[in-house]
Each structure stands twice: as C-alpha cells, then as structure tokens.
Motif scaffolding. Structure first.
Motif, mmCIF file in Angstrom:
data_model
loop_
_atom_site.group_PDB
_atom_site.id
_atom_site.type_symbol
_atom_site.label_atom_id
_atom_site.label_comp_id
_atom_site.label_asym_id
_atom_site.label_seq_id
_atom_site.Cartn_x
_atom_site.Cartn_y
_atom_site.Cartn_z
ATOM 1 N N LYS A 1 4.785 1.722 20.997
ATOM 2 C CA LYS A 1 5.822 2.049 20.025
ATOM 3 C C LYS A 1 6.789 3.097 20.580
ATOM 4 O O LYS A 1 8.006 2.944 20.478
ATOM 5 N N THR A 2 6.252 4.172 21.170
ATOM 6 C CA THR A 2 7.115 5.256 21.636
ATOM 7 C C THR A 2 7.794 4.943 22.964
ATOM 8 O O THR A 2 8.985 5.202 23.121
ATOM 9 N N GLU B 1 0.337 3.104 19.851
ATOM 10 C CA GLU B 1 1.273 4.225 19.748
ATOM 11 C C GLU B 1 2.127 4.369 21.002
ATOM 12 O O GLU B 1 3.328 4.638 20.919
ATOM 13 N N ARG B 2 1.514 4.154 22.174
ATOM 14 C CA ARG B 2 2.288 4.220 23.422
ATOM 15 C C ARG B 2 3.333 3.118 23.482
ATOM 16 O O ARG B 2 4.465 3.346 23.921
ATOM 17 N N GLU C 1 -0.021 -3.097 14.327
ATOM 18 C CA GLU C 1 -1.160 -2.581 15.080
ATOM 19 C C GLU C 1 -2.257 -3.630 15.238
ATOM 20 O O GLU C 1 -2.973 -3.649 16.236
ATOM 21 N N ARG D 1 -5.619 1.826 19.177
ATOM 22 C CA ARG D 1 -4.607 2.566 18.412
ATOM 23 C C ARG D 1 -3.705 3.379 19.329
ATOM 24 O O ARG D 1 -2.492 3.438 19.141
ATOM 25 N N ARG D 2 -4.283 4.012 20.347
ATOM 26 C CA ARG D 2 -3.481 4.814 21.295
ATOM 27 C C ARG D 2 -2.552 3.906 22.107
ATOM 28 O O ARG D 2 -1.411 4.265 22.364
#
Length: 126
Positions: A91-92, A88-89, A100, A84-85
């Motif tokens: 994505k940003t 998120e990385r 996901e 998940r992390r």
C-alpha cells in the motif's frame, strides 16, 4: 451437488441390480449424464476450478511479494514479514488499491507451496 446416499443408491442399482443407466435416471429423477458420471467415479468428485482466479489488482505485484518472501527465508522467524505487513508495504510503497484478503490468500498459498512434504512409505506384510 448430489448427496452421497443418492450416489450410493444409483451405483448399487446399476452395478448390483443390473439396472440400465437410462432407467436409473428416470427412477431417481436425475439426468442420464449425471448417472454416467456417478458410475464413472467411486466417490463424488469435488469441485475443481477450470482456471485460477483472476486478480487484476494483485497480479502486477506478485514478483514484489515473491521477492519479499524469498528475502525472508534467511531471516530469523520473528523478523519475517506477516501477510498484513506485506499488505501495508504494498500500500505505501507501490500504491496497492486492493484488499488485504487477496494478499493474505496469496501469501498463504505461496508459503504452503514452498513447504516440504513427506509421504510415508508403507509396505503391507507378506
């Protein structure tokens, strides 16, 4: 996919009872090529993909994910990235537009590929 019971009955009819493949196909109502495949394999072969799935959104970012996972090898277990992390990385930092789940699947596959496996060595007596 054919049930294992039919598989066993076709094999028994052709091998033990001497029935021809063509006759077995007619009696059991299946294609002769299927009968030939049933006689070739002792257990039903599972489905195998001919080529790996295409992931057009994830494939350009695979080196980034691999780099993150390699950097995590030297870190303590609690400080490593979760799937998940990593998602998120991506994505940003990289503007990843995919879901996901494809990231989780790739991370799971990559971690399993890196594990050591041991096959027990067993010698039968005598």
């Amino acid at each position: 996919m054919k049930v294992v019971d039919l598989y066993a009955r076709v094999r028994r009819a052709c091998h033990a009872e001497g029935m021809s493949q063509r006759e077995a196909a007619r009696i059991f109502g299946i294609d002769p090529k299927t009968v030939a495949k049933m006689l070739r394999f002792s257990v039903p072969p599972g489905y195998r993909r001919s080529k790996p799935p295409v992931r057009p959104k994830l494939d350009p970012l695979l080196p980034v994910i691999d780099r993150i996972l390699e950097e995590d090898q030297g870190r303590p277990r609690k400080q490593r990235h979760t799937a998940r992390r990593i998602f998120e990385r991506l994505k940003t930092e990289h503007g990843f537009a995919g879901g996901e789940t494809i990231v989780k699947d790739y991370v799971r596959e990559r971690r399993l590929r890196g594990q050591e496996m041991f096959v027990p060595l067993v010698h039968p007596p005598g």
